[in-house]
Design a protein around this motif. Structure first.
Motif, mmCIF file in Angstrom:
data_model
loop_
_atom_site.group_PDB
_atom_site.id
_atom_site.type_symbol
_atom_site.label_atom_id
_atom_site.label_comp_id
_atom_site.label_asym_id
_atom_site.label_seq_id
_atom_site.Cartn_x
_atom_site.Cartn_y
_atom_site.Cartn_z
ATOM 1 N N LYS A 167 -11.330 -7.195 -0.126
ATOM 2 C CA LYS A 167 -11.011 -6.151 -1.105
ATOM 3 C C LYS A 167 -12.185 -5.171 -1.261
ATOM 4 N N ALA A 168 -13.398 -5.709 -1.394
ATOM 5 C CA ALA A 168 -14.566 -4.838 -1.575
ATOM 6 C C ALA A 168 -14.725 -3.914 -0.365
ATOM 7 N N GLU A 173 -12.113 -1.216 -0.538
ATOM 8 C CA GLU A 173 -12.460 -0.239 -1.577
ATOM 9 C C GLU A 173 -13.513 0.741 -1.056
ATOM 10 N N SER A 174 -14.482 0.196 -0.326
ATOM 11 C CA SER A 174 -15.534 1.069 0.206
ATOM 12 C C SER A 174 -14.966 2.025 1.251
ATOM 13 N N THR A 194 -7.727 2.486 -3.328
ATOM 14 C CA THR A 194 -7.822 2.237 -4.768
ATOM 15 C C THR A 194 -6.868 1.094 -5.118
ATOM 16 N N PHE A 195 -7.398 0.065 -5.766
ATOM 17 C CA PHE A 195 -6.600 -1.131 -6.055
ATOM 18 C C PHE A 195 -6.076 -1.160 -7.483
ATOM 19 N N TYR A 218 -6.069 1.473 5.936
ATOM 20 C CA TYR A 218 -6.729 2.257 4.885
ATOM 21 C C TYR A 218 -6.966 3.694 5.335
ATOM 22 N N THR A 244 0.855 -1.192 0.000
ATOM 23 C CA THR A 244 0.000 0.000 0.000
ATOM 24 C C THR A 244 0.888 1.238 0.000
#
Ligand code: X2X
Length: 333
Positions: free
Chosen positions: A282-283, A286-287, A291-292, A223, A154
């Protein structure tokens, strides 16, 4: 502040106690420390193992869990489990390698491509080779390694799409010679920091990037202090569940059986948890704003090869360990 009348699962020092309703002192009090938040599957499954051990031993053996670096960082817990201050510790392979160098063999960059390869090797000859080396420093390693996961990168400023994006990148890595060598080989500027310092070092921009499996990025809330996640799968990493050798030998055979069965079974269940999380996390991340991207491994592998990384580490691990790794994953260097 008022003290709650009873929070049965939490002891005075914040320790989670396997079977708190057993009032008499346990004959065998087993202290287990780790570096991860309570919500990580490592702690969830270790807590189940502790309950099973208390039950099957009729309260004779009680495991007290000290999660989340309560007893200090990895380096501190490693010295505590060596001295006997801690009975159990779960260092990552990267970290126990500061004491048992060959233990980092599973973390050679871009070696494993999937979990079938991983568990065949770690439950087979490669894992046996490492456990043997761990026993030589007075520690006992349980048969089943626990999963940390495939490590992903990351970053805060820009996405990492290829090895070129790593030039000069200030990236936190665990306290581990292999991690430092690998990220230098990739052209980055790695800094070794214990996990307990990762969140704050990203927040204060001491470093701009870090690398960890997705479930850790989630439970440690990384995150909040990172913007991009590059699905690099650059290292497969696991935790060795280790015991102080004298404490382990001091347990009667029937207790050893109860403890080993509970811990090994919990480890296998924990592997399933991480595998499932890998699909779902992952979802969620993202929420939460990450950003992947998914870079091809080719530029990273090529850069490591050009930097002499594989040749150097083949020499450092020795032909036997390297041969066992290549038996599992194919030719590397
Ligand atoms: O420190 C880390 O990055 C972690 C949590 O993955 C390890 O224990 C190596």
């Amino acid at each position: 502040a008022a003290t709650p009348a009873a929070i049965p699962a939490i002891g005075a020092a914040g320790a989670v106690i396997g079977m708190p309703h057993i009032a008499r002192a346990a004959e065998f009090e087993l202290k287990y420390g780790n570096n991860l938040p309570l919500s990580h599957p490592l702690n969830v499954r270790a807590n189940e193992a502790a309950e099973r051990i208390a039950k099957e031993s009729n309260g004779k053996a009680v495991v007290k869990i000290f999660p989340n670096n309560q007893l200090g960082g990895d380096t501190d817990m490693l010295s505590q489990v060596r001295s006997g201050g801690l009975t159990f510790f779960t260092p990552s392979a990267l970290v126990i390698a500061t004491l048992v160098p060959v233990a980092a063999i599973n973390a050679v960059g871009f070696a494993f491509s999937d979990y079938d390869q991983v568990w065949k090797a770690m439950d087979g000859k490669l894992g046996a080779h490492v456990r043997e080396a761990i026993s030589k420093v007075g520690l006992y390693a349980f048969d089943k390694m626990w999963d940390n996961g495939f490590r992903q990168m990351t970053s805060g400023d820009k996405a990492i799409n290829s090895a070129a994006d790593m030039n000069g990148l200030k990236i936190r890595v665990p306290v581990s010679p292999l991690s430092i060598a690998m990220f230098k080989g990739l052209g980055a500027a790695p800094a070794s920091l214990q996990f307990s310092e990762v969140y704050s070092s990203l927040q204060t921009r001491i470093v701009d990037a870090q690398e960890n499996p997705l479930p850790i990025i989630q439970v440690a809330k990384l995150y909040e202090v990172q913007k991009f996640c590059s699905l690099s799968n650059h290292i497969w990493d696991g935790f060795w569940f280790i015991a102080n050798g004298r404490a382990w030998k001091g347990l009667p055979a029937d207790m050893q059986t109860i403890v080993a069965n509970a811990i090994n079974d919990a480890g296998v269940a924990q592997r399933g948890d991480i595998k499932a999380l890998n699909q779902s996390v992952k979802a969620d991340l993202e929420s939460k704003g990450l950003t992947f991207n998914q870079p091809s491994p080719d530029s990273f592998r090529a850069k490591l090869r050009d930097a002499g990384f594989y040749g150097e580490w083949k020499g450092r691990f020795g032909d036997e360990a390297w041969g066992l790794l290549e038996e599992a994953v194919g030719k590397l260097a």
